[in-house]
Design an enzyme around this catalytic site. Sequence first.
Site, PDB file in Angstrom:
ATOM      1  N   LYS A  81       0.835  -1.200   0.000  1.00 31.20           N
ATOM      2  CA  LYS A  81       0.000   0.000   0.000  1.00 31.20           C
ATOM      3  C   LYS A  81       0.874   1.256   0.000  1.00 31.20           C
ATOM      4  CE  LYS A  81      -4.109  -1.838   2.294  1.00 31.20           C
ATOM      5  NZ  LYS A  81      -5.066  -1.433   1.250  1.00 31.20           N
ATOM      6  N   GLU A 130      11.810   7.954   1.890  1.00 36.06           N
ATOM      7  CA  GLU A 130      13.160   7.597   1.448  1.00 36.06           C
ATOM      8  C   GLU A 130      13.320   6.089   1.421  1.00 36.06           C
ATOM      9  OE1 GLU A 130      15.784   9.525   0.500  1.00 36.06           O
ATOM     10  OE2 GLU A 130      14.299  11.134   0.499  1.00 36.06           O
ATOM     11  N   ARG A 165      10.033  -5.214  10.571  1.00 39.86           N
ATOM     12  CA  ARG A 165      10.561  -6.252  11.455  1.00 39.86           C
ATOM     13  C   ARG A 165       9.430  -6.961  12.191  1.00 39.86           C
ATOM     14  NH1 ARG A 165       8.124  -5.175  15.424  1.00 39.86           N
ATOM     15  NH2 ARG A 165       8.521  -3.788  17.179  1.00 39.86           N
ATOM     16  N   LYS A 182       8.704  -8.592  15.849  1.00 33.93           N
ATOM     17  CA  LYS A 182       9.283  -8.502  17.194  1.00 33.93           C
ATOM     18  C   LYS A 182       9.897  -9.857  17.554  1.00 33.93           C
ATOM     19  CE  LYS A 182       7.843  -6.155  21.431  1.00 33.93           C
ATOM     20  NZ  LYS A 182       8.357  -4.813  21.167  1.00 33.93           N
ATOM     21  N   SER A 226      11.547 -10.591  23.135  1.00 38.39           N
ATOM     22  CA  SER A 226      10.953  -9.269  23.417  1.00 38.39           C
ATOM     23  C   SER A 226       9.448  -9.396  23.593  1.00 38.39           C
ATOM     24  CB  SER A 226      11.226  -8.283  22.279  1.00 38.39           C
ATOM     25  OG  SER A 226      12.584  -8.219  22.006  1.00 38.39           O
ATOM     26  N   LYS A 230       7.574  -8.519  27.192  1.00 44.87           N
ATOM     27  CA  LYS A 230       6.464  -7.566  27.263  1.00 44.87           C
ATOM     28  C   LYS A 230       5.223  -8.225  27.872  1.00 44.87           C
ATOM     29  CE  LYS A 230       4.481  -3.962  24.406  1.00 44.87           C
ATOM     30  NZ  LYS A 230       4.656  -3.239  23.153  1.00 44.87           N
ATOM     31  N   ARG A 280       8.618   0.782   9.635  1.00 40.35           N
ATOM     32  CA  ARG A 280       9.135   2.128   9.885  1.00 40.35           C
ATOM     33  C   ARG A 280       9.327   2.812   8.527  1.00 40.35           C
ATOM     34  NH1 ARG A 280      13.617   1.497  14.160  1.00 40.35           N
ATOM     35  NH2 ARG A 280      11.903   1.359  15.670  1.00 40.35           N
ATOM     36  N   GLU A 335       2.025  -2.122  13.567  1.00 41.90           N
ATOM     37  CA  GLU A 335       2.448  -0.797  14.037  1.00 41.90           C
ATOM     38  C   GLU A 335       3.241  -0.124  12.917  1.00 41.90           C
ATOM     39  OE1 GLU A 335       4.405   0.927  18.019  1.00 41.90           O
ATOM     40  OE2 GLU A 335       5.869   0.066  16.663  1.00 41.90           O
ATOM     41  N   GLU A 389      20.212   7.152  19.961  1.00 41.63           N
ATOM     42  CA  GLU A 389      19.746   7.138  21.355  1.00 41.63           C
ATOM     43  C   GLU A 389      19.496   5.696  21.822  1.00 41.63           C
ATOM     44  OE1 GLU A 389      16.413   7.504  24.441  1.00 41.63           O
ATOM     45  OE2 GLU A 389      16.440   6.454  22.543  1.00 41.63           O
TER      46      GLU A 389
HETATM   47  P1  0O2 Z   1      11.199  -2.271  19.389  1.00 45.73           P
HETATM   48  O1  0O2 Z   1      12.524  -2.902  19.371  1.00 45.73           O
HETATM   49  O2  0O2 Z   1      11.079  -1.134  18.370  1.00 45.73           O
HETATM   50  O3  0O2 Z   1      10.051  -3.205  19.351  1.00 45.73           O
HETATM   51  P2  0O2 Z   1       4.450  -0.120  24.129  1.00 45.73           P
HETATM   52  O4  0O2 Z   1       5.087  -0.340  22.789  1.00 45.73           O
HETATM   53  O5  0O2 Z   1       2.957  -0.152  24.085  1.00 45.73           O
HETATM   54  O6  0O2 Z   1       5.050  -1.021  25.175  1.00 45.73           O
HETATM   55  P3  0O2 Z   1       4.441   2.645  24.366  1.00 45.73           P
HETATM   56  O7  0O2 Z   1       5.384   3.570  25.103  1.00 45.73           O
HETATM   57  O8  0O2 Z   1       3.000   2.860  24.556  1.00 45.73           O
HETATM   58  O9  0O2 Z   1       4.879   1.210  24.736  1.00 45.73           O
HETATM   59  O10 0O2 Z   1       4.692   2.648  22.850  1.00 45.73           O
HETATM   60  P4  0O2 Z   1       5.191   3.817  21.969  1.00 45.73           P
HETATM   61  O11 0O2 Z   1       5.362   5.061  22.735  1.00 45.73           O
HETATM   62  O12 0O2 Z   1       4.233   3.857  20.821  1.00 45.73           O
HETATM   63  O13 0O2 Z   1       6.654   3.341  21.538  1.00 45.73           O
HETATM   64  C1  0O2 Z   1       6.922   2.064  21.070  1.00 45.73           C
HETATM   65  C2  0O2 Z   1       8.122   2.039  20.121  1.00 45.73           C
HETATM   66  O14 0O2 Z   1       8.499   3.357  19.706  1.00 45.73           O
HETATM   67  C3  0O2 Z   1       9.373   1.461  20.736  1.00 45.73           C
HETATM   68  O15 0O2 Z   1       9.327   0.088  20.564  1.00 45.73           O
HETATM   69  C4  0O2 Z   1      10.475   2.123  19.905  1.00 45.73           C
HETATM   70  O16 0O2 Z   1      10.580   1.503  18.626  1.00 45.73           O
HETATM   71  C5  0O2 Z   1       9.925   3.500  19.688  1.00 45.73           C
HETATM   72  N1  0O2 Z   1      10.276   4.424  20.777  1.00 45.73           N
HETATM   73  C6  0O2 Z   1       9.414   4.947  21.676  1.00 45.73           C
HETATM   74  N2  0O2 Z   1      10.068   5.786  22.514  1.00 45.73           N
HETATM   75  C7  0O2 Z   1      11.353   5.794  22.138  1.00 45.73           C
HETATM   76  C8  0O2 Z   1      12.527   6.468  22.637  1.00 45.73           C
HETATM   77  O17 0O2 Z   1      12.501   7.216  23.587  1.00 45.73           O
HETATM   78  N3  0O2 Z   1      13.712   6.217  21.977  1.00 45.73           N
HETATM   79  C9  0O2 Z   1      13.789   5.381  20.907  1.00 45.73           C
HETATM   80  N4  0O2 Z   1      14.980   5.211  20.329  1.00 45.73           N
HETATM   81  N5  0O2 Z   1      12.698   4.712  20.435  1.00 45.73           N
HETATM   82  C10 0O2 Z   1      11.506   4.912  21.042  1.00 45.73           C
HETATM   83  P5  0O2 Z   1      10.017  -0.908  21.585  1.00 45.73           P
HETATM   84  O18 0O2 Z   1       9.000  -1.927  21.953  1.00 45.73           O
HETATM   85  O19 0O2 Z   1      10.668  -0.173  22.715  1.00 45.73           O
HETATM   86  O20 0O2 Z   1      11.174  -1.568  20.802  1.00 45.73           O
END
Ligand code: 0O2
Length: 225
Positions: free
Chosen positions: A44, A62, A67, A69, A73, A77, A101, A163, A178
Site C-alpha cells: 500500500k 526515502e 521487522r 518482534k 521481546s 512484554k 518504519r 504498528e 539514542e
Molecule cells: P522495538 O525494538 O522497536 O520493538 P508499548 O510499545 O505499548 O510497550 P508505548 O510507550 O506505549 O509502549 O509505545 P510507543 O510510545 O508507541 O513506543 C513504542 C516504540 O516506539 C518502541 O518500541 C520504539 O521503537 C519507539 N520508541 C518509543 N520511545 C522511544 C525512545 O525514547 N527512543 C527510541 N529510540 N525509540 C523509542 P520498543 O517496543 O521499545 O522496541
Amino acid sequence: MELTKYNNLKIEDLEATARAFAETDEFIRLMTLYRCAIMEIETKLRVLDAEFSLQYDRNPFEHIESRLKKPVSIIEKMQRRGIPLTTRDMERELFDIAGIRVMCSFIEDIYKLSDLLVEQDDVLLVTRKDYIANPKPNGYRSLHMIVDIPIFLSEGKRHMKVEVQFRTIAMDFWASVEHKLKYKKSLKNPEEVTERLQRCAGILSQLDDEMESIRLKIDMEDENV
Ligand code: 0O2
C-alpha cells in the site's frame, strides 16, 4: 500453548521459554500471518509512493524497514503486563509484533502519507500517537499508528494489527543513536547525557523545519516559472 508459571522467570529462563514458545506451530503460523500483514502495508505504501511522486514530483518516503518482534521481546512484554502466555492472548494484547518504519524527508510528507494510508477503506486506524507534535520528554519524535488490515488466506479473511512508525531521516538518526546509547548503562553522569540528547533532538527538529522551509521556497519558485 499454555505456559502458566512464567511470571517470575529470570532472563536466562525467559530466553529458554521464548525459544520453546517460538517453536510451537501456533507461534510459527501467527508470525507468518504478521509477515503477510507487513507485505500488505508495504505494498500500500509503495503504491501511494508511486502515485504521490507523479502528483508532487517527489517521493514521499526515502525507505521502509520492517521487522517482526523477537520472541524474547514478545515474552518480556507479556510478562511485564501479566498477559497469559498463549498465542491468542499475544495477538489480542500486543499490537507491535509486526512493525514498519517509514523514513521520510519532510514532516509534511509524514502527515500526507499517513492520512492517505488510513483513508483506504480496508485500513482501520486503531491508535495514533503523534510524538512529532508532542515529543516525548527525552526528545523522541515520530508518528506512531496501529492499523488493522485484512489479509486474504485460502480459508478466508483475517484481520491483523501492524504498528507503523513514520519519521524523518533526522528523527530516525536521533532514535537509532539514542537506542544504542541506552544500552551503555555504566555512565557517571546520566543526567548530562540525557540533557545533551534532548539538545540534539531540538537541533534536529530545527533542521527538519529548515529543510521543510527550503522545500516550500523551491516549490513556490517552481510554480512561478
Ligand atoms: P522495538 O525494538 O522497536 O520493538 P508499548 O510499545 O505499548 O510497550 P508505548 O510507550 O506505549 O509502549 O509505545 P510507543 O510510545 O508507541 O513506543 C513504542 C516504540 O516506539 C518502541 O518500541 C520504539 O521503537 C519507539 N520508541 C518509543 N520511545 C522511544 C525512545 O525514547 N527512543 C527510541 N529510540 N525509540 C523509542 P520498543 O517496543 O521499545 O522496541
